[in-house]
Design a protein around this motif. Structure first.
Motif, PDB file in Angstrom:
ATOM      1  N   UNK A 437       7.299  -6.346   2.239  1.00 63.22           N
ATOM      2  CA  UNK A 437       5.928  -5.894   2.019  1.00 63.22           C
ATOM      3  C   UNK A 437       5.750  -4.429   2.409  1.00 63.22           C
ATOM      4  N   UNK A 438       6.417  -4.005   3.496  1.00 66.71           N
ATOM      5  CA  UNK A 438       6.329  -2.592   3.892  1.00 66.71           C
ATOM      6  C   UNK A 438       6.942  -1.699   2.815  1.00 66.71           C
ATOM      7  N   UNK A 439       8.064  -2.142   2.241  1.00 70.07           N
ATOM      8  CA  UNK A 439       8.689  -1.350   1.188  1.00 70.07           C
ATOM      9  C   UNK A 439       7.831  -1.341  -0.077  1.00 70.07           C
ATOM     10  N   UNK A 440       7.195  -2.457  -0.371  1.00 73.24           N
ATOM     11  CA  UNK A 440       6.299  -2.523  -1.522  1.00 73.24           C
ATOM     12  C   UNK A 440       5.157  -1.515  -1.363  1.00 73.24           C
ATOM     13  N   UNK A 441       4.546  -1.459  -0.183  1.00 70.18           N
ATOM     14  CA  UNK A 441       3.492  -0.482   0.064  1.00 70.18           C
ATOM     15  C   UNK A 441       3.998   0.945  -0.108  1.00 70.18           C
ATOM     16  N   UNK A 442       5.226   1.202   0.350  1.00 67.98           N
ATOM     17  CA  UNK A 442       5.795   2.540   0.214  1.00 67.98           C
ATOM     18  C   UNK A 442       6.011   2.890  -1.253  1.00 67.98           C
ATOM     19  N   UNK A 443       6.471   1.927  -2.031  1.00 68.19           N
ATOM     20  CA  UNK A 443       6.656   2.139  -3.469  1.00 68.19           C
ATOM     21  C   UNK A 443       5.317   2.439  -4.135  1.00 68.19           C
ATOM     22  N   UNK A 444       4.288   1.686  -3.799  1.00 60.20           N
ATOM     23  CA  UNK A 444       2.959   1.929  -4.362  1.00 60.20           C
ATOM     24  C   UNK A 444       2.479   3.331  -4.017  1.00 60.20           C
ATOM     25  N   UNK A 445       2.617   3.715  -2.760  1.00 58.11           N
ATOM     26  CA  UNK A 445       2.189   5.059  -2.346  1.00 58.11           C
ATOM     27  C   UNK A 445       2.945   6.139  -3.109  1.00 58.11           C
ATOM     28  N   UNK A 446       4.220   5.918  -3.331  1.00 60.16           N
ATOM     29  CA  UNK A 446       5.048   6.936  -3.960  1.00 60.16           C
ATOM     30  C   UNK A 446       4.681   7.152  -5.421  1.00 60.16           C
ATOM     31  N   UNK A 447       4.210   6.112  -6.101  1.00 60.21           N
ATOM     32  CA  UNK A 447       3.990   6.201  -7.547  1.00 60.21           C
ATOM     33  C   UNK A 447       2.545   5.968  -7.965  1.00 60.21           C
ATOM     34  N   UNK A 448       1.631   5.894  -7.004  1.00 60.14           N
ATOM     35  CA  UNK A 448       0.264   5.529  -7.332  1.00 60.14           C
ATOM     36  C   UNK A 448      -0.464   6.578  -8.175  1.00 60.14           C
ATOM     37  N   UNK A 449       0.033   7.806  -8.253  1.00 57.89           N
ATOM     38  CA  UNK A 449      -0.657   8.848  -9.017  1.00 57.89           C
ATOM     39  C   UNK A 449      -0.156   8.972 -10.448  1.00 57.89           C
ATOM     40  N   UNK A 450       0.786   8.140 -10.847  1.00 62.92           N
ATOM     41  CA  UNK A 450       1.343   8.222 -12.192  1.00 62.92           C
ATOM     42  C   UNK A 450       0.410   7.544 -13.192  1.00 62.92           C
ATOM     43  N   UNK A 451      -0.108   8.266 -14.195  1.00 62.98           N
ATOM     44  CA  UNK A 451      -1.046   7.634 -15.138  1.00 62.98           C
ATOM     45  C   UNK A 451      -0.425   6.552 -16.004  1.00 62.98           C
ATOM     46  N   UNK A 452       0.880   6.638 -16.243  1.00 60.58           N
ATOM     47  CA  UNK A 452       1.508   5.626 -17.089  1.00 60.58           C
ATOM     48  C   UNK A 452       1.544   4.263 -16.430  1.00 60.58           C
ATOM     49  N   UNK A 453       1.597   4.209 -15.113  1.00 59.93           N
ATOM     50  CA  UNK A 453       1.736   2.949 -14.397  1.00 59.93           C
ATOM     51  C   UNK A 453       0.405   2.201 -14.427  1.00 59.93           C
ATOM     52  N   UNK A 454       0.377   1.068 -15.127  1.00 63.92           N
ATOM     53  CA  UNK A 454      -0.876   0.336 -15.284  1.00 63.92           C
ATOM     54  C   UNK A 454      -0.854  -1.042 -14.641  1.00 63.92           C
ATOM     55  N   UNK A 455       0.327  -1.553 -14.255  1.00 64.52           N
ATOM     56  CA  UNK A 455       0.347  -2.882 -13.636  1.00 64.52           C
ATOM     57  C   UNK A 455       1.486  -3.009 -12.637  1.00 64.52           C
ATOM     58  N   UNK A 456       1.156  -3.611 -11.496  1.00 65.33           N
ATOM     59  CA  UNK A 456       2.160  -3.990 -10.509  1.00 65.33           C
ATOM     60  C   UNK A 456       2.538  -5.446 -10.742  1.00 65.33           C
ATOM     61  N   UNK A 457       3.837  -5.714 -10.808  1.00 67.58           N
ATOM     62  CA  UNK A 457       4.338  -7.075 -10.944  1.00 67.58           C
ATOM     63  C   UNK A 457       4.953  -7.467  -9.608  1.00 67.58           C
ATOM     64  N   UNK A 458       4.279  -8.358  -8.903  1.00 63.80           N
ATOM     65  CA  UNK A 458       4.677  -8.680  -7.530  1.00 63.80           C
ATOM     66  C   UNK A 458       5.995  -9.437  -7.454  1.00 63.80           C
ATOM     67  N   UNK A 459       6.066 -10.545  -8.176  1.00 70.32           N
ATOM     68  CA  UNK A 459       7.229 -11.420  -8.055  1.00 70.32           C
ATOM     69  C   UNK A 459       7.649 -11.890  -9.446  1.00 70.32           C
ATOM     70  N   UNK A 460       8.867 -12.410  -9.545  1.00 65.90           N
ATOM     71  CA  UNK A 460       9.447 -12.766 -10.835  1.00 65.90           C
ATOM     72  C   UNK A 460      10.154 -14.114 -10.761  1.00 65.90           C
ATOM     73  N   UNK A 461       9.712 -15.051 -11.567  1.00 66.85           N
ATOM     74  CA  UNK A 461      10.377 -16.343 -11.738  1.00 66.85           C
ATOM     75  C   UNK A 461      10.690 -17.048 -10.423  1.00 66.85           C
TER      76      UNK A 461
END
Length: 783
Positions: A437-461
């Protein structure tokens, strides 16, 4: 992807003018200095042979690979690129710094890769060691020196001149250390250790597994591990009070760009933000560092895949009226939300629904594994999406360098960003959850200003799944400006749906299947397709590739792929589907279901044809066609529209469906056999079923592809088999199966079959497919 389906310097820029934004910076291809950080590559070093050669494999500089400035949304004019040849050693996981570094590695390519010059398996029992020297340019005197890492997988410790500068856990987020206290004024030595247990640890690993680095059979949907430094390493001078990040969120409601200037040592300072376009200032505002400041952007030109317009941004940290630090960046003005469109919940971009058609993009390379060989290569895959008519990309189980996001922003692709999963089949413990979760928050902070990014996908299958609902809520609260997908593939593999988030996401192979929206979530197809074609001479492990459905030829691949896209357009889009993700853009190791080969040397599909299919899908979402309606409760006959056979009608004979010539002189029994009562679909009220006139209670249905007349046994399967959805056809209607969307009622010879464009059966043949699946709904022969 579902494992159950897989056998899934330039010379120093000493004083650039005040930073005017990313676009100008990138256009001039600013690169890091070499002379001030000299460490010439020894002649003994060379890359290892790559399993497959991409167009860029032999274009990688030895001493300064990836020379572009690595952080496009926080640019400064002075920096020093430390990519290149470092001394290298591997020890046991618990060993201290080795006395000798007996090898050399090209940073930032991982030890498993050919481009690193190492190319061997790294296990959970190993620790990687890197070492090099550098000098700090004299014109940096009076400023702090920061050592930056784009990413290193996984547990990284850094020493400068024998003194620990810091330690970091995480494989996908950037980190930095102020190393000014450790500098000696002359030649400095940096040592880095990295421990990466890959799937044997509890951390986020994505698709990495400890496997042989040479091509081999097997591996399935998991691939070669990527251990150690895998993104650019660089030095940068900053003021004591300096900006550390720009958090930028467009607000179309009041035509402002909301900016938080995150800063260090900034007490008593003021932040000034200027937004400009083509050198013309459009808005400026001042505020406190760390607080949200609204910068006016009047008459904003909105960012979209059709017009990916970017504004230049300059942020200054002021001491009174003096700028003590200045950085450049960029922003796109756009909104993303979920809203009702014609009574269906759909994602809306800038207030309007546009179908999001994309691919699964896993970001692997046969020469660099996790690291693209060059910036041009990094851009290539995204440009390929645009060339093929896609407007979206799902970055699957990996987080790319910031320059990848820059290219997505600039080219105009909507990005769904997965948080890399922990290992499959395990329930993560408390420390693993805290780290993830800490790494997820860091990833969000790092890329939160990118206009192309429209959805976060938390988990997969369900991979490493836990607390799905809580995590989705927390991600939404942490970044309310984007959509959140709590679980991609909620229908698959034991995954547990948190029940919340903005979308419900199914995985259906080959698909497209049926994914329905709910009253609270839009419907998306998070994975489908997986059509495979092996290109001789372009296989990672020749003869060992697999797919979800092999295609016999490129013609078959084109027919089948465009058939899937057309099926989404004609049946699933009107039924409420809002987005689809095709598996996948390139082959990856033994997966051969890419639209491109793994080496990016061959585009397998017809680019123009695929682009046209995607464009038709997107256009249909913008300008939906009126629904095709049939007269329920009335008798009708279905006439063939294929030229030369227009006097034939669908009839039943010995319970099987055929076509036969029917005219006024035909016997009564034939006229009756060719008459059907149109009723509301047994399995779907928006579709139709066809009840025999002379055998009431029996319906036209498909069974093992053959179409027949059978009695309704009340089962869900029968009702689905006997339900047909009407879509427009040239000169008539086409009837697609409710439970196998994209397959159509077709006559071939005199028999009637359920046929699939691009399918492998005789009744799927491409010739006259559209004509044979188009029917005129006529007055009944037997009223």
């Amino acid at each position: 992807m579902n494992p159950a389906h897989a056998p899934g310097r330039r010379p120093w820029s000493r004083r650039l003018t005040a930073v005017s934004g990313l676009l100008a910076l990138v256009a001039t291809a600013l690169v890091g200095a070499g002379a001030s950080a000299s460490q010439a590559a020894p002649a003994a070093w060379s890359p290892k042979p790559s399993p497959m050669t991409t167009p860029w494999t032999n274009q990688v500089p030895v001493d300064k690979p990836l020379p572009e400035y690595p952080r496009p949304q926080l640019t400064r004019p002075d920096w020093s690129n430390l990519n290149g040849i470092w001394d290298f050693a591997v020890t046991g996981r618990d060993a201290g710094q080795p006395a000798a570094f007996t090898e050399q590695i090209r940073v930032p390519f991982v030890a498993e890769s050919a481009l690193s010059g190492i190319k061997r398996k790294i296990t959970e029992n190993d620790k990687l060691w890197y070492k090099r020297t550098f000098t700090v340019p004299s014109d940096w005197n009076g400023r702090r020196t920061v050592l930056n890492f784009g990413a290193s997988d996984w547990q990284t410790t850094v020493w400068v001149n024998g003194i620990q500068a810091g330690a970091h856990k995480g494989g996908f987020d950037a980190f930095s250390y102020d190393i000014t206290p450790q500098l000696n004024g002359g030649t400095n030595t940096v040592v880095v250790s990295v421990y990466d247990p890959t799937q044997t640890g509890g951390q986020a690993v994505g698709k990495q597994r400890i496997n042989d680095v040479d091509p081999h059979p097997g591996g399935g949907i998991f691939y070669t591990a990527a251990s150690g430094i895998w993104q650019t390493v660089w030095l940068e001078p900053v003021a004591a009070a300096h900006i550390t990040r720009l958090d930028m969120t467009p607000n179309l409601g009041d035509s402002t760009l909301r900016v938080k200037v995150q800063a260090a040592g900034a007490a008593g300072r003021t932040a000034r933000i200027t937004v400009s376009s083509g050198g013309t200032v459009v808005g400026t505002a001042t505020g406190a560092p760390g607080a949200e400041t609204a910068v006016p952007v009047p008459n904003a030109r909105l960012w979209s895949p059709d017009d990916p317009f970017l504004y230049d941004v300059r942020a200054e940290l002021l001491d009174g009226t003096t700028a003590v630090d200045t950085v450049g960046g960029y922003a796109g003005m756009r909104s993303i939300a979920v809203a009702e469109v014609d009574n269906v919940l759909r994602p809306v971009l800038n207030g309007k629904f546009v179908f999001q058609t994309g691919t699964l993009d896993q970001g692997y390379w046969p020469d660099g594994i996790y690291t693209a060989p060059t910036d041009a290569a990094l851009r290539y895959d995204l440009q390929a999406h645009k060339d093929l008519g896609f407007n979206m990309v799902r970055k699957h189980i990996k987080v790319e360098p910031q320059r990848w996001f820059y290219w997505a922003d600039r080219l105009g692709l909507l990005v769904w960003q997965d948080m890399p999963a922990m290992d499959t089949g395990k329930t993560p413990d408390g420390p693993a959850r805290t780290q993830w979760e800490a790494e997820y928050h860091a990833v969000i902070d790092q890329h939160r200003s990118s206009p192309s990014l429209v959805m976060w996908v938390d988990q997969n299958e369900g991979w490493g799944q836990y607390d799905q609902a809580r995590i989705a809520n927390e991600v939404k609260a942490y970044d309310p400006s984007r959509l959140v997908n709590n679980m991609s593939g909620v229908n698959c593999c034991g995954s547990v749906d948190g029940g919340n988030g903005d979308v419900v996401d199914n995985h259906i192979y080959v698909g497209p299947g049926n994914t329905a929206p709910t009253s609270t979530r839009a419907a998306v197809l998070g994975e489908f397709g997986g059509l495979g074609y092996k290109v001789p001479g372009h296989e990672w492990s020749p003869g060992n590739g697999f797919s979800y459905e092999d295609q016999a030829s490129t013609a078959a691949l084109n027919n089948r792929f465009t058939g899937l896209i057309d099926a989404i357009r004609v049946s699933q889009l009107p039924a409420g589907l809002s987005a689809s993700v095709y598996t996948e853009i390139t082959d990856v190791e033994n997966e051969v279901n890419g639209l491109l080969t793994y080496d990016r040397q061959v585009v397998k599909v017809d680019t123009a044809r695929v682009r046209a299919a995607n464009q038709a899908l997107v256009q249909a979402s913008k300008n939906p066609a009126p629904p095709v309606t049939l007269p329920t409760g009335r008798y009708r006959s279905l006439r063939v529209t294929t030229p030369g056979h227009t006097d034939k009608y669908v009839r039943h004979y010995d319970q099987l469906a055929f076509t036969a010539v029917v005219d006024g002189s035909s016997p009564a029994v034939l006229k009756s056999d060719a008459t059907w009562k149109v009723v509301t679909g047994l399995a779907n009220g928006s579709c139709y079923s066809f009840e025999s006139r002379n055998y009431p209670g029996e319906y036209l249905r498909h069974k093992d592809f053959r179409v027949r007349r059978d009695a309704n046994d009340g089962s869900a399967l029968f009702k689905a088999d006997a339900t047909w959805c009407a879509v427009a056809g040239s000169g008539g209607v086409r009837l697609t199966s409710a439970n196998l969307p994209g397959s159509y009622l077709r006559h071939i010879g005199s028999e009637v079959w359920l046929a699939t464009p691009g399918g492998t059966h005789a009744w799927d043949q491409q010739a006259l497919f559209t004509e044979d699946t188009t029917w005129a709904v006529e007055a009944p022969w037997a009223p």
